[in-house]
Design an enzyme around this catalytic site. Structure first.
Site, PDB file in Angstrom:
ATOM      1  N   ASP A  86      14.649  14.901 -14.109  1.00 33.34           N
ATOM      2  CA  ASP A  86      15.337  14.284 -12.988  1.00 33.34           C
ATOM      3  C   ASP A  86      14.223  13.565 -12.212  1.00 33.34           C
ATOM      4  OD1 ASP A  86      16.217  13.732 -10.440  1.00 33.34           O
ATOM      5  OD2 ASP A  86      17.525  15.492 -10.340  1.00 33.34           O
ATOM      6  N   LEU A  87      14.289  12.263 -12.152  1.00 29.22           N
ATOM      7  CA  LEU A  87      13.136  11.497 -11.662  1.00 29.22           C
ATOM      8  C   LEU A  87      12.847  11.714 -10.179  1.00 29.22           C
ATOM      9  CD1 LEU A  87      13.482   8.158 -13.669  1.00 29.22           C
ATOM     10  CD2 LEU A  87      12.148  10.205 -14.193  1.00 29.22           C
ATOM     11  N   LYS A 142      10.931  -6.476 -15.867  1.00 28.57           N
ATOM     12  CA  LYS A 142      11.559  -7.310 -14.866  1.00 28.57           C
ATOM     13  C   LYS A 142      13.015  -6.879 -14.689  1.00 28.57           C
ATOM     14  CE  LYS A 142      13.786 -11.040 -15.996  1.00 28.57           C
ATOM     15  NZ  LYS A 142      15.007 -10.737 -16.743  1.00 28.57           N
ATOM     16  N   HIS A 172       9.031 -10.951 -21.330  1.00 27.02           N
ATOM     17  CA  HIS A 172       9.015 -10.939 -22.795  1.00 27.02           C
ATOM     18  C   HIS A 172       8.927 -12.341 -23.389  1.00 27.02           C
ATOM     19  CE1 HIS A 172      13.388 -11.663 -22.595  1.00 27.02           C
ATOM     20  NE2 HIS A 172      13.312 -12.042 -23.851  1.00 27.02           N
ATOM     21  N   LYS A 176       6.853 -14.101 -27.075  1.00 30.45           N
ATOM     22  CA  LYS A 176       7.495 -14.837 -28.177  1.00 30.45           C
ATOM     23  C   LYS A 176       6.432 -15.630 -28.949  1.00 30.45           C
ATOM     24  CE  LYS A 176      12.016 -15.414 -26.038  1.00 30.45           C
ATOM     25  NZ  LYS A 176      12.976 -14.830 -26.962  1.00 30.45           N
ATOM     26  N   GLU A 210      21.828 -20.135 -23.215  1.00 33.86           N
ATOM     27  CA  GLU A 210      22.394 -18.997 -23.949  1.00 33.86           C
ATOM     28  C   GLU A 210      23.878 -19.250 -24.141  1.00 33.86           C
ATOM     29  OE1 GLU A 210      20.810 -14.936 -22.959  1.00 33.86           O
ATOM     30  OE2 GLU A 210      20.520 -15.927 -21.055  1.00 33.86           O
ATOM     31  N   HIS A 234      10.934 -16.117 -16.584  1.00 32.68           N
ATOM     32  CA  HIS A 234      10.760 -16.787 -17.877  1.00 32.68           C
ATOM     33  C   HIS A 234      10.506 -18.293 -17.721  1.00 32.68           C
ATOM     34  CE1 HIS A 234      12.076 -12.983 -19.305  1.00 32.68           C
ATOM     35  NE2 HIS A 234      13.378 -13.207 -19.262  1.00 32.68           N
TER      36      HIS A 234
HETATM   37  C1  BG6 Z   1      16.391 -11.332 -20.137  1.00 31.45           C
HETATM   38  C2  BG6 Z   1      17.545 -11.583 -19.228  1.00 31.45           C
HETATM   39  O1  BG6 Z   1      15.190 -11.235 -19.411  1.00 31.45           O
HETATM   40  O2  BG6 Z   1      16.277 -12.416 -21.054  1.00 31.45           O
HETATM   41  C3  BG6 Z   1      18.841 -11.755 -20.015  1.00 31.45           C
HETATM   42  O3  BG6 Z   1      17.684 -10.490 -18.329  1.00 31.45           O
HETATM   43  C4  BG6 Z   1      18.663 -12.830 -21.065  1.00 31.45           C
HETATM   44  O4  BG6 Z   1      19.925 -12.086 -19.160  1.00 31.45           O
HETATM   45  C5  BG6 Z   1      17.408 -12.575 -21.881  1.00 31.45           C
HETATM   46  O5  BG6 Z   1      19.805 -12.813 -21.892  1.00 31.45           O
HETATM   47  C6  BG6 Z   1      17.136 -13.745 -22.813  1.00 31.45           C
HETATM   48  O6  BG6 Z   1      16.129 -13.373 -23.703  1.00 31.45           O
HETATM   49  P1  BG6 Z   1      16.054 -14.015 -25.157  1.00 31.45           P
HETATM   50  O7  BG6 Z   1      14.794 -13.469 -25.716  1.00 31.45           O
HETATM   51  O8  BG6 Z   1      17.288 -13.564 -25.881  1.00 31.45           O
HETATM   52  O9  BG6 Z   1      16.033 -15.489 -24.938  1.00 31.45           O
END
Ligand code: BG6
Length: 489
Positions: A86-87, A142, A172, A176, A210, A234
């Site tokens: 339990d944090l 994030k 992330h 890539k 997306e 991003h």
């Molecule tokens: C995440 C967002 O950081 O990146 C998401 O919270 C988004 O909403 C995602 O869908 C997109 O990542 P990728 O690698 O699929 O382009």
């Protein structure tokens, strides 16, 4: 080198969607140091075996080559452990400390894949349990905060107990392969750097489209919106990767110093530019994958009167010698026409035209991030001769658009190290190059904050039909400068 990776949020969405598959791939590729432990933390009543069974059942849903064989999973599962916590309870951190201190691995990675609201509390408890020694590396997902003040509060709490070099803030997109290719293309070759400037480049377009909607994350997304979810992190990291000066070497701080300068040079918003250069949208019902799909306000977890933006288009400028006057257009959104992420670098027209060029033909370099990873160079070449009507006279040189195409997936194989695998291995190895420093992050929040304030106090987003490229105002914004978004040319 031994390591313990403590995964807070060990049964959560991120853990099983991204982190476990990435850890498994790293294991399969033989990249994880031997003898490491992955310790899932959650409130669930599980023991090691039940946790392994849970992860295995998740993997069974994975299709194709990424699914482990039975034997592979059996081997991988030796690394998996579980601790119920339990944090909010100091005693539970004491139990974690006992578990970690029993073997004192060389590196202890604390990965906070939990709700961001818990970050400060967890970090303070980690320190109270004396788990913040030199062996510790903290990974933060994030969104880190929801505005500048909350971001600073988290960073202050973290840097009160750990040094900056122990903190790995994930974006992330930096993991890539395509983004690393961008660095390699710019700083590993002499070809582009001389023309990578305002004298030769007319505008730069960054699209992260997306086709998916908000899926099961409606409640989270409704509090977040596209600006905080995609632009603050991003998209601005991509701006940095395109616009930064060559760093003096490939060390983390040299790279991060240059990215920070770009963020500092972004022209601040004014009342006028807020009105003209920032477009937000929200999708209504439309068509995706040939099927009718719901509008944003009808998605589960979303407020039926929501004013949250699912689309953003911005016109930014970087006020420095290299980029003054060159517009950087950024757009991102959910439920757009396709999953398509790319950076388009548009070059200026020839200074003097001796040929008749097809309308809208431009020289451009396209850096494709998704769905494929590659480079395209668009230019004009001599096309086929055209005869005049009576077949006698040649109508003169005709230029035709052609394209040099480099597909990195084909060239290097699509089984390259994925973003999360790369980043997790970097954390274990202590490599900070692809992580965001606190000052970068704060500067990015500072730049988007006037937009947040303006949008929270004023009006509603424009609408766009699901399956399109966002509100028409986004095309109108760029057309004002005499340009068009890539897919419209
Ligand atoms: C995440 C967002 O950081 O990146 C998401 O919270 C988004 O909403 C995602 O869908 C997109 O990542 P990728 O690698 O699929 O382009």
């Amino acid at each position: 080198m031994s390591f313990d990776l403590v995964l807070f949020g060990g049964t959560g969405d991120l853990a099983w969607r991204k982190l476990m598959p990435a850890l498994f791939q790293a294991f399969r590729h033989g990249s994880l140091p031997e003898g490491g432990r992955i310790i899932g933390i959650a409130r669930d009543s599980l023991d090691d075996d039940a946790y392994r069974d849970l992860i295995q059942s998740r993997f069974e849903a994975v299709e194709g080559a990424k699914r482990p064989t039975r034997e592979e999973f059996r081997q991988f599962a030796f690394m998996l452990h579980f601790l119920r916590m339990d944090l909010s309870k100091p005693d539970d951190y004491a139990a974690l400390a006992r578990m970690l201190n029993a073997r004192r691995a060389d590196t202890v990675v604390m990965y906070l894949a939990t709700a961001p609201g818990l970050f400060t509390q967890v970090v303070q408890q980690i320190a109270a349990a004396r788990l913040n020694d030199e062996r510790t590396r903290l990974v933060l997902e994030k969104p880190l905060g929801h505005d500048l003040a909350s971001n600073r509060a988290i960073n202050q709490a973290v840097l009160g107990v750990l040094a900056e070099h122990q903190v790995f803030r994930i974006d992330h997109y930096l993991g890539k392969p395509s983004v690393q290719n961008l660095f390699a293309m710019r700083f590993g070759n002499s070809l582009f750097e001389p023309i990578w400037r305002r004298e030769y480049i007319s505008n730069i377009q960054i699209t992260i489209g997306e086709d998916l909607g908000v899926e099961k994350r409606g409640a989270f997304y409704d509090q977040t919106g596209a600006l905080r979810d995609m632009v603050q992190n991003h998209a601005l990291q991509l701006v940095c990767a395109v616009a930064m000066e060559p760093p003096i070497n490939a060390h983390a701080d040299a790279i991060r110093d240059e990215k920070l300068k770009v963020l500092r040079s972004l022209k601040p918003w004014t009342a006028e530019t807020l009105g003209l250069n920032a477009i937000r949208g929200q999708y209504v019902a439309g068509t995706a994958y040939g099927k009718r799909v719901a509008g944003y306000r009808d998605e589960p977890g979303v407020d039926p009167d929501s004013r949250t933006e699912t689309f953003v288009a911005l016109r930014a400028e970087i006020a420095n010698w290299r980029w003054a006057g060159v517009p950087f257009y950024i757009r991102t959104g959910k439920r757009l026409s396709s999953r398509d992420a790319r950076i388009e670098v548009n070059f200026r027209e020839t200074p003097h035209a001796i040929y008749r060029a097809p309308a809208n033909a431009v020289n451009k370099l396209v850096i494709n991030l998704q769905p494929r990873d590659g480079l395209e160079l668009h230019m004009l070449a001599q096309g086929q001769d055209k005869r005049s009507r009576n077949g006698q006279r040649n109508a003169g040189p005709q230029l035709a658009p052609v394209q040099l195409d480099l597909d990195f997936d084909k060239r290097f194989g699509s089984e390259r190290v994925g973003a999360y695998e790369r980043l997790l291995l970097d954390v274990i190895d202590g490599r900070l190059n692809l992580f965001v420093r606190s000052d970068e992050q704060e500067e990015a929040w500072r730049w988007v904050e006037p937009l947040i304030d303006n949008w929270s106090s004023d009006g509603t987003p424009r609408t766009y039909a699901a399956g399109t490229w966002g509100p028409s105002a986004s095309s109108a914004m760029i057309a004002r400068d005499g340009f068009a978004w890539g897919e419209e040319q």
